[in-house]
Structures are given as structure tokens and as C-alpha cells.
Scaffold this active site. Structure first.
Site, PDB file in Angstrom:
ATOM      1  N   ASN A  52       0.811  -1.026  -0.009  1.00 15.27           N
ATOM      2  CA  ASN A  52       0.109   0.027  -0.013  1.00 15.27           C
ATOM      3  C   ASN A  52       1.079   1.039   0.094  1.00 15.27           C
ATOM      4  O   ASN A  52       1.688   1.286   0.742  1.00 15.27           O
ATOM      5  CB  ASN A  52      -0.987   0.000   1.223  1.00 15.27           C
ATOM      6  CG  ASN A  52      -0.581   0.021   2.570  1.00 15.27           C
ATOM      7  OD1 ASN A  52       0.601  -0.877   2.782  1.00 15.27           O
ATOM      8  ND2 ASN A  52      -0.686   0.339   3.617  1.00 15.27           N
ATOM      9  N   GLU A  54       0.420   5.262   0.596  1.00 14.40           N
ATOM     10  CA  GLU A  54      -0.567   6.301   1.079  1.00 14.40           C
ATOM     11  C   GLU A  54      -0.401   7.655   0.366  1.00 14.40           C
ATOM     12  O   GLU A  54       0.971   7.995  -0.080  1.00 14.40           O
ATOM     13  CB  GLU A  54      -0.794   5.979   2.275  1.00 14.40           C
ATOM     14  CG  GLU A  54      -1.205   5.019   3.098  1.00 14.40           C
ATOM     15  CD  GLU A  54      -1.535   4.811   4.427  1.00 14.40           C
ATOM     16  OE1 GLU A  54      -1.116   5.639   5.256  1.00 14.40           O
ATOM     17  OE2 GLU A  54      -2.210   3.912   4.910  1.00 14.40           O
ATOM     18  N   CYS A  63      -4.282   0.680  -2.567  1.00  8.64           N
ATOM     19  CA  CYS A  63      -3.944  -0.372  -1.765  1.00  8.64           C
ATOM     20  C   CYS A  63      -3.175  -1.278  -2.448  1.00  8.64           C
ATOM     21  O   CYS A  63      -2.529  -1.484  -3.691  1.00  8.64           O
ATOM     22  CB  CYS A  63      -5.207  -1.037  -1.931  1.00  8.64           C
ATOM     23  SG  CYS A  63      -6.705  -0.298  -0.918  1.00  8.64           S
ATOM     24  N   GLU A  65      -3.068  -4.723  -3.096  1.00  5.97           N
ATOM     25  CA  GLU A  65      -3.783  -5.452  -4.231  1.00  5.97           C
ATOM     26  C   GLU A  65      -3.715  -4.599  -5.415  1.00  5.97           C
ATOM     27  O   GLU A  65      -3.603  -5.117  -6.421  1.00  5.97           O
ATOM     28  CB  GLU A  65      -4.939  -5.686  -3.690  1.00  5.97           C
ATOM     29  CG  GLU A  65      -5.279  -6.656  -2.480  1.00  5.97           C
ATOM     30  CD  GLU A  65      -5.677  -5.852  -1.282  1.00  5.97           C
ATOM     31  OE1 GLU A  65      -5.158  -4.805  -1.205  1.00  5.97           O
ATOM     32  OE2 GLU A  65      -6.416  -6.536  -0.334  1.00  5.97           O
ATOM     33  N   CYS A  98     -10.413  -5.186   0.533  1.00  7.21           N
ATOM     34  CA  CYS A  98     -11.547  -3.868   0.642  1.00  7.21           C
ATOM     35  C   CYS A  98     -12.505  -4.257  -0.453  1.00  7.21           C
ATOM     36  O   CYS A  98     -11.960  -4.879  -1.665  1.00  7.21           O
ATOM     37  CB  CYS A  98     -10.877  -2.703   0.886  1.00  7.21           C
ATOM     38  SG  CYS A  98     -10.374  -1.937  -0.747  1.00  7.21           S
ATOM     39  N   CYS A 101     -10.847  -3.264  -3.868  1.00  5.13           N
ATOM     40  CA  CYS A 101      -9.719  -4.095  -4.111  1.00  5.13           C
ATOM     41  C   CYS A 101     -10.423  -5.568  -4.854  1.00  5.13           C
ATOM     42  O   CYS A 101     -10.002  -6.072  -5.915  1.00  5.13           O
ATOM     43  CB  CYS A 101      -9.137  -4.431  -2.990  1.00  5.13           C
ATOM     44  SG  CYS A 101      -7.645  -3.657  -2.761  1.00  5.13           S
TER      45      CYS A 101
HETATM   46  N1  THU Z   1      -5.425  -1.224   2.535  1.00  2.00           N
HETATM   47  C1  THU Z   1      -4.732  -2.130   1.622  1.00  2.00           C
HETATM   48  O1  THU Z   1      -3.615  -2.099   1.181  1.00  2.00           O
HETATM   49  N2  THU Z   1      -5.662  -3.318   1.058  1.00  2.00           N
HETATM   50  C2  THU Z   1      -7.003  -3.342   1.320  1.00  2.00           C
HETATM   51  O2  THU Z   1      -7.518  -4.279   1.017  1.00  2.00           O
HETATM   52  C3  THU Z   1      -7.779  -2.559   2.361  1.00  2.00           C
HETATM   53  C4  THU Z   1      -6.813  -1.353   3.062  1.00  2.00           C
HETATM   54  C5  THU Z   1      -4.420  -0.587   2.953  1.00  2.00           C
HETATM   55  C6  THU Z   1      -5.016   1.158   2.559  1.00  2.00           C
HETATM   56  C7  THU Z   1      -4.410   1.842   3.517  1.00  2.00           C
HETATM   57  O3  THU Z   1      -3.003   2.352   3.255  1.00  2.00           O
HETATM   58  C8  THU Z   1      -4.337   1.011   4.910  1.00  2.00           C
HETATM   59  O4  THU Z   1      -4.573  -0.278   4.423  1.00  2.00           O
HETATM   60  C9  THU Z   1      -5.373   1.537   5.735  1.00  2.00           C
HETATM   61  O5  THU Z   1      -6.858   1.339   5.440  1.00  2.00           O
END
Ligand code: THU
Length: 142
Positions: A52, A54, A63, A65, A98, A101
Site C-alpha cells: 500500500n 498512502e 491499496c 492488491e 476491501c 480491491c
Molecule cells: N489497504 C490495502 O492495502 N488493502 C485493502 O484491501 C484494504 C486497505 C490499505 C489502505 C491503507 O493504506 C491502509 O490499508 C488502511 O486502510
């Protein structure tokens, strides 16, 4: 064909390694995803990982994925199909993909695409994308 426990373990390991590079100064949630590509489309057994990334404008966050899928398309082209996805995090938390994703995985999935993620007890949940995203949106032209 079902993945062996050893294949799943390797995929999870790759996901955890990717999570070490997580850029997550806001959530501090360090996630990694590793995808195993379908052998039909030439890149037999290829694995691609992502983490991930940000952003201070939070909604621009990518994310793990989605990063893995973008990397796989970049490396192998638009015809890739995902055989399996493993997700890991370094926070000892549950990390199922999520909703966004799930839809992104769908774009390159098959009816059998497998998904492995840790639950809150750290146990591996083994499921399929079809189970995680029933009645998925697809374009009628497909
Ligand atoms: N995140 C992911 O990388 N994948 C997901 O399926 C859910 C959330 C990350 C996004 C963000 O950087 C952190 O997790 C908190 O939401």
C-alpha cells in the site's frame, strides 16, 4: 487446480515481504499482496507483489492488491489472469481485501480465483473471489 499448502505459504511470504516496503505514514497499516498468475497465459507460475502507498490526500491511497495488479499488468500485459491472491499485514490484524480491491481483482479473475487472507486470530482464511464479491458488476458488453 487447487494450490498446495506450500504454494500458498510462498505466496503469503511474498506478500509479507512486500508489506515491509509499505508507505503508510497515516494509517501505519502495513499491507502486502502477492498474486499468482494463471499458467494459461504464458507466465507460468509468475508471482507479483505490491504494497500500500498512502497519500496526504487520503483518498488517493493505493491499496496493496491494486499495486500488485498494476505491477503484473505492467510486467506481463493486459491478458493476465489471476489464479490466486494472498494478503498479509505486519500489524497482526485481519486483512481481507476491501470492496474496491475485490472489484479490481475481478477485472483479471476467473471463476476459480482463490483469495487467502489472515483473520483477526492470524489464521489463514481460504476463499474465492466469487464468494467475496457475489453479484459483481460487469459491463454487459463483456
Ligand atoms: N489497504 C490495502 O492495502 N488493502 C485493502 O484491501 C484494504 C486497505 C490499505 C489502505 C491503507 O493504506 C491502509 O490499508 C488502511 O486502510
Amino acid at each position: 487446480m487447487q494450490l498446495t499448502e506450500a504454494e500458498v505459504a510462498v505466496l503469503q511470504q511474498r506478500a509479507a515481504e512486500a508489506a515491509r516496503n509499505s508507505y503508510s505514514p497515516y494509517s501505519h497499516f502495513r499491507v502486502g499482496a502477492a498474486i499468482l498468475l494463471h499458467p494459461d497465459v504464458r507466465q507460468d507460475g509468475a508471482m507479483v507483489a505490491g504494497t500500500n502507498v498512502e497519500n496526504a490526500s487520503y483518498r488517493l491511497t493505493c491499496c496493496a492488491e491494486q499495486a500488485a495488479i498494476a505491477a503484473a499488468v505492467t510486467l506481463y500485459g493486459p491478458q493476465i489472469r489471476i489464479r490466486a491472491v494472498a494478503i498479509a499485514n505486519l500489524n497482526g490484524a485481519a486483512s481481507m481485501p476491501c470492496g474496491a480491491c475485490r472489484q479490481t481483482i475481478l477485472e483479471f479473475s476467473t471463476p476459480e480465483t482463490a483469495v487467502f487472507y489472515p483473520n483477526a486470530d492470524g489464521e489463514t482464511v481460504s476463499t474465492t473471489l466469487a464468494e467475496l464479491l457475489p453479484a459483481a458488476f460487469r459491463l454487459a458488453t463483456e
